[in-house]
Design a protein around this motif. Structure first.
Motif, PDB file in Angstrom:
ATOM      1  N   ASN A   1      42.173  47.517  30.884  1.00 37.68           N
ATOM      2  CA  ASN A   1      42.125  46.612  32.249  1.00 37.68           C
ATOM      3  C   ASN A   1      43.709  46.147  32.531  1.00 37.68           C
ATOM      4  OD1 ASN A   1      42.413  44.143  33.932  1.00 37.68           O
ATOM      5  ND2 ASN A   1      40.252  44.428  34.163  1.00 37.68           N
ATOM      6  N   THR A   2      43.906  45.095  31.756  1.00 39.04           N
ATOM      7  CA  THR A   2      45.487  44.408  31.747  1.00 39.04           C
ATOM      8  C   THR A   2      46.372  45.671  31.418  1.00 39.04           C
ATOM      9  OG1 THR A   2      44.449  42.463  31.217  1.00 39.04           O
ATOM     10  CG2 THR A   2      46.779  42.740  30.856  1.00 39.04           C
ATOM     11  N   SER A   3      46.152  46.486  30.278  1.00 36.42           N
ATOM     12  CA  SER A   3      47.179  47.424  29.766  1.00 36.42           C
ATOM     13  C   SER A   3      47.547  48.572  30.842  1.00 36.42           C
ATOM     14  CB  SER A   3      46.944  48.082  28.569  1.00 36.42           C
ATOM     15  OG  SER A   3      46.987  47.032  27.575  1.00 36.42           O
ATOM     16  N   SER A   4      46.660  48.693  31.733  1.00 41.04           N
ATOM     17  CA  SER A   4      46.858  49.633  32.605  1.00 41.04           C
ATOM     18  C   SER A   4      48.227  49.445  33.662  1.00 41.04           C
ATOM     19  CB  SER A   4      45.742  49.974  33.784  1.00 41.04           C
ATOM     20  OG  SER A   4      45.556  48.810  34.556  1.00 41.04           O
ATOM     21  N   LEU A   5      48.436  48.112  33.734  1.00 39.99           N
ATOM     22  CA  LEU A   5      49.749  47.736  34.395  1.00 39.99           C
ATOM     23  C   LEU A   5      50.809  47.455  33.355  1.00 39.99           C
ATOM     24  CD1 LEU A   5      47.981  45.506  37.308  1.00 39.99           C
ATOM     25  CD2 LEU A   5      49.157  47.668  37.428  1.00 39.99           C
ATOM     26  N   ALA A   6      50.268  46.801  32.082  1.00 37.26           N
ATOM     27  CA  ALA A   6      51.354  46.312  31.153  1.00 37.26           C
ATOM     28  C   ALA A   6      51.808  47.363  30.289  1.00 37.26           C
ATOM     29  CB  ALA A   6      50.842  45.278  30.377  1.00 37.26           C
TER      30      ALA A   6
ATOM     31  N   PHE B   1      43.972  33.845  51.451  1.00 37.95           N
ATOM     32  CA  PHE B   1      43.692  34.286  52.872  1.00 37.95           C
ATOM     33  C   PHE B   1      42.651  35.190  52.809  1.00 37.95           C
ATOM     34  CE2 PHE B   1      48.281  33.479  51.454  1.00 37.95           C
ATOM     35  CZ  PHE B   1      48.692  32.258  52.292  1.00 37.95           C
ATOM     36  N   GLY B   2      41.706  35.148  51.925  1.00 38.27           N
ATOM     37  CA  GLY B   2      40.567  36.037  51.764  1.00 38.27           C
ATOM     38  C   GLY B   2      40.745  37.677  51.645  1.00 38.27           C
ATOM     39  N   LYS B   3      41.969  37.906  51.192  1.00 39.59           N
ATOM     40  CA  LYS B   3      42.605  39.011  50.852  1.00 39.59           C
ATOM     41  C   LYS B   3      42.455  39.311  49.444  1.00 39.59           C
ATOM     42  CE  LYS B   3      46.369  42.489  50.754  1.00 39.59           C
ATOM     43  NZ  LYS B   3      47.861  42.404  50.232  1.00 39.59           N
ATOM     44  N   LYS B   4      41.407  40.420  49.290  1.00 38.49           N
ATOM     45  CA  LYS B   4      40.936  40.827  47.754  1.00 38.49           C
ATOM     46  C   LYS B   4      42.158  41.752  47.083  1.00 38.49           C
ATOM     47  CE  LYS B   4      36.356  41.483  49.419  1.00 38.49           C
ATOM     48  NZ  LYS B   4      35.276  42.306  49.903  1.00 38.49           N
ATOM     49  N   VAL B   5      42.535  40.838  45.938  1.00 39.40           N
ATOM     50  CA  VAL B   5      43.473  41.395  44.975  1.00 39.40           C
ATOM     51  C   VAL B   5      43.094  41.417  43.819  1.00 39.40           C
ATOM     52  CG1 VAL B   5      45.554  40.641  46.722  1.00 39.40           C
ATOM     53  CG2 VAL B   5      44.679  39.205  44.600  1.00 39.40           C
ATOM     54  N   VAL B   6      43.978  42.420  43.006  1.00 42.34           N
ATOM     55  CA  VAL B   6      43.663  42.721  41.666  1.00 42.34           C
ATOM     56  C   VAL B   6      43.983  41.820  40.882  1.00 42.34           C
ATOM     57  CG1 VAL B   6      44.212  44.130  39.782  1.00 42.34           C
ATOM     58  CG2 VAL B   6      43.745  45.212  41.864  1.00 42.34           C
ATOM     59  N   HIS B   7      43.131  41.018  39.663  1.00 41.28           N
ATOM     60  CA  HIS B   7      43.551  40.194  38.661  1.00 41.28           C
ATOM     61  C   HIS B   7      43.572  40.751  37.366  1.00 41.28           C
ATOM     62  CE1 HIS B   7      43.094  36.228  40.946  1.00 41.28           C
ATOM     63  NE2 HIS B   7      43.202  37.044  41.752  1.00 41.28           N
ATOM     64  N   THR B   8      44.492  40.424  36.548  1.00 36.74           N
ATOM     65  CA  THR B   8      44.422  40.938  35.195  1.00 36.74           C
ATOM     66  C   THR B   8      44.188  39.828  34.154  1.00 36.74           C
ATOM     67  OG1 THR B   8      46.815  40.580  34.873  1.00 36.74           O
ATOM     68  CG2 THR B   8      45.945  42.781  35.520  1.00 36.74           C
TER      69      THR B   8
ATOM     70  N   SER C   1      39.574  49.631  34.370  1.00 37.55           N
ATOM     71  CA  SER C   1      38.696  48.684  34.684  1.00 37.55           C
ATOM     72  C   SER C   1      39.587  47.637  35.885  1.00 37.55           C
ATOM     73  CB  SER C   1      38.459  47.664  33.609  1.00 37.55           C
ATOM     74  OG  SER C   1      37.925  46.389  34.020  1.00 37.55           O
ATOM     75  N   ILE C   2      39.078  47.522  36.821  1.00 38.78           N
ATOM     76  CA  ILE C   2      39.685  46.705  37.887  1.00 38.78           C
ATOM     77  C   ILE C   2      38.759  45.450  38.326  1.00 38.78           C
ATOM     78  CG2 ILE C   2      40.530  46.718  40.359  1.00 38.78           C
ATOM     79  CD1 ILE C   2      40.434  49.425  40.266  1.00 38.78           C
ATOM     80  N   ASP C   3      39.678  44.395  38.040  1.00 38.26           N
ATOM     81  CA  ASP C   3      38.809  42.816  38.393  1.00 38.26           C
ATOM     82  C   ASP C   3      39.559  42.476  39.664  1.00 38.26           C
ATOM     83  OD1 ASP C   3      37.385  42.928  36.098  1.00 38.26           O
ATOM     84  OD2 ASP C   3      39.037  41.815  35.005  1.00 38.26           O
TER      85      ASP C   3
ATOM     86  N   THR D   1      47.761  39.363  40.832  1.00 40.98           N
ATOM     87  CA  THR D   1      48.764  40.129  41.029  1.00 40.98           C
ATOM     88  C   THR D   1      48.552  40.409  42.678  1.00 40.98           C
ATOM     89  OG1 THR D   1      47.641  42.477  41.418  1.00 40.98           O
ATOM     90  CG2 THR D   1      48.251  41.495  39.220  1.00 40.98           C
ATOM     91  N   ASP D   2      49.872  41.244  43.211  1.00 46.43           N
ATOM     92  CA  ASP D   2      49.725  41.576  44.614  1.00 46.43           C
ATOM     93  C   ASP D   2      49.171  42.904  44.820  1.00 46.43           C
ATOM     94  OD1 ASP D   2      51.896  42.530  43.779  1.00 46.43           O
ATOM     95  OD2 ASP D   2      53.306  41.357  45.033  1.00 46.43           O
ATOM     96  N   ILE D   3      48.715  43.501  44.091  1.00 52.65           N
ATOM     97  CA  ILE D   3      48.266  44.938  44.084  1.00 52.65           C
ATOM     98  C   ILE D   3      46.624  45.009  44.819  1.00 52.65           C
ATOM     99  CG2 ILE D   3      47.817  47.069  42.728  1.00 52.65           C
ATOM    100  CD1 ILE D   3      49.452  45.827  40.496  1.00 52.65           C
TER     101      ILE D   3
END
Lengths: 202, 253
Positions: B103-108, B136-143, B128-130, B150-152
């Motif tokens: 999960n986190t390591s896919s970005l880190a 603002f109701g926008k669904k963004v990825v958290h690690t 894994s994507i959380d 994140t803003d991904i």
């Protein structure tokens, strides 16, 4: 006592654990002396075809395994890649297999626009092609599979079980004292336990 | 066809099992190895263990607990939490786990997924994507177990994971986690439309109906279940369970 061949490929611990659970003694070894004394052998395997055959060569085990399978004729069971090695070859590589059972392994091929993924991963029901004491008491049996290549035996009478993934493929093979299973019995609950129990009783 | 899988996703807090609501409010569930024994008896399809504090505590996976789990389990296993290196992956797979979850390591840790995938094969790795809605109701990825936003977008990350070679994608809705209100079907559909790797839907399952609904989305190969298989009912005590018969009735043979 079942001898599990350790040639550096595959999940030996899980097989040993399941045998322990059903009360069957086993040893994990790559020693020629021990293998020569073996009464029953499991040949496991996960990974690439060529890597596996080369490892067996490096460890100088092929002659010993040939003797046990073809002269002593003790029961031998190949699991997953270990099953594919029992055949003559595979599309995956250039190395020859052990060649104890006539046939080869092929990559799954589907028509375009298919939803089927490769590798084939997950639980599948298996269907009996002929009766054999090693698959005794198999009814509505399902097993856990992970593979991209599948076996195709030459002789119909070496076909034991088939499964369907896009099309029917051979998922268990047998020839006299030699047996092979594509799925992972060690990760298939009571279904796998039944198979190992049958093998222990042969 | 392979049968669609229903996978208990079990949360480790180092050496104990917990269950969360929206990634918070940890409730003690039990001992991991004992729980595996019960899931063996229940003939569960597969188990997924996620250590939700390893990354944030900057520690190694708890290998002692993982070994105990692997020794008890007669079903396929995956593990995620605190994985940063190829060497860690190797140890975990050698222990008897079939797959690791990144999960986190896919970005880190750029390149880690590609390396695992080329060495052990794509089937050995779940990306894994959380996902959580922002103000603002926008669904963004958290690690970092939901702690870092994140803003991904989920779509971009899903495509990236597929390109790098994951064999499956685990999608967890933080908003739905532990709520028993059903999966975020819109989110799952949206991601499923842009990738061709199989999807494990996760977060919010409270009933067999929820699983049936998510299985109606083509491409969803598996459904993660949490609260439903560790609690008696919503708000009630711990009861490890798995409705095998009902599950068999709703999945393709």
């Amino acid at each position: 006592m079942i001898t599990i061949i350790d040639y550096g490929l595959g999940n030996l611990g899980s097989i040993k654990n399941m045998l322990k659970r059903i009360g069957v003694k086993s040893e994990v070894t790559s020693s020629e002396t021990k293998i020569l004394k073996a009464k029953k052998i499991i040949l496991p395997g996960v990974g690439a075809y060529d890597t596996a055959m080369r490892r067996l060569k490096e460890l100088d085990l092929i002659k010993t395994l040939n003797k046990k399978a073809l002269e002593d004729k003790i029961p031998i069971m190949g699991v997953c890649l270990g099953m594919q090695l029992l055949l003559e070859s595979s599309e995956e590589g250039t190395e020859k297999g052990l060649g104890w059972i006539e046939g080869s392994c092929y990559k799954f091929k589907f028509k375009e626009n298919t939803e089927l993924k490769i590798p084939h991963m997950g639980w599948n029901f298996v269907f009996e092609k002929q009766s054999n004491s090693i698959i005794k008491n198999f009814e509505n049996f399902k097993f856990y599979f992970v593979h991209s290549y599948h076996a195709k035996v030459k002789n119909e009478n070496n076909k034991l079980l088939v499964a369907k993934y896009g099309y029917e493929f051979d998922c268990a093979v047998a020839k006299e004292n030699i047996y092979g299973f594509q799925f992972h019995p060690e990760k298939s609950h009571k279904f796998g336990m039944q198979l190992f129990q049958n093998f222990a009783k042969i | 066809m392979a049968l669609k899988r229903v996978i208990p996703t079990l949360l480790l807090k180092d050496s104990t099992l917990v269950k969360t609501i929206k990634f918070n409010k940890f409730q003690y569930v039990g001992d991991p190895a004992n729980t595996v024994k019960i899931f063996n008896e229940l003939e569960v399809d597969e188990l997924c263990f996620l250590d939700i504090t390893a990354t944030n505590e900057n520690r190694e996976p708890n290998y002692k607990v993982l070994k105990e789990i692997a020794e008890e389990s007669f079903m396929p296993l995956s593990y995620g939490g605190g994985i940063k290196s190829f060497e860690q992956v190797k140890s975990i797979l050698n222990m008897g786990f079939e797959k690791v979850v990144i999960n986190t390591s896919s970005l880190a840790q750029p390149g880690l997924i590609a390396k695992i995938s080329s060495y052990f094969g794509s089937q050995s790795i779940i990306g894994s994507i959380d996902i959580k809605s922002n103000w603002f109701g926008k669904k963004v990825v958290h690690t970092n177990s939901g702690k870092v936003h994140t803003d991904i977008t989920a779509l971009d990350l899903a495509k990236k994971l597929e390109q790098e070679g994951v064999g499956e994608i685990l999608i967890t809705s933080i908003d739905k986690d532990g709520t028993w209100k059903g999966y975020d079907l819109d989110l799952i559909k949206e991601i499923n439309d842009v990738v061709s790797v199989p999807i494990i839907a996760n977060g919010g399952c409270g009933s067999i109906e929820d699983i049936r609904n998510v299985f109606s989305i083509k491409g969803v190969q598996a459904a993660g279940v949490g609260s439903m298989v560790v609690f008696q009912k919503q708000g009630m005590g711990v009861l490890i369970n798995y409705p095998q018969k009902e599950i068999d009735n709703i999945r393709d043979a």
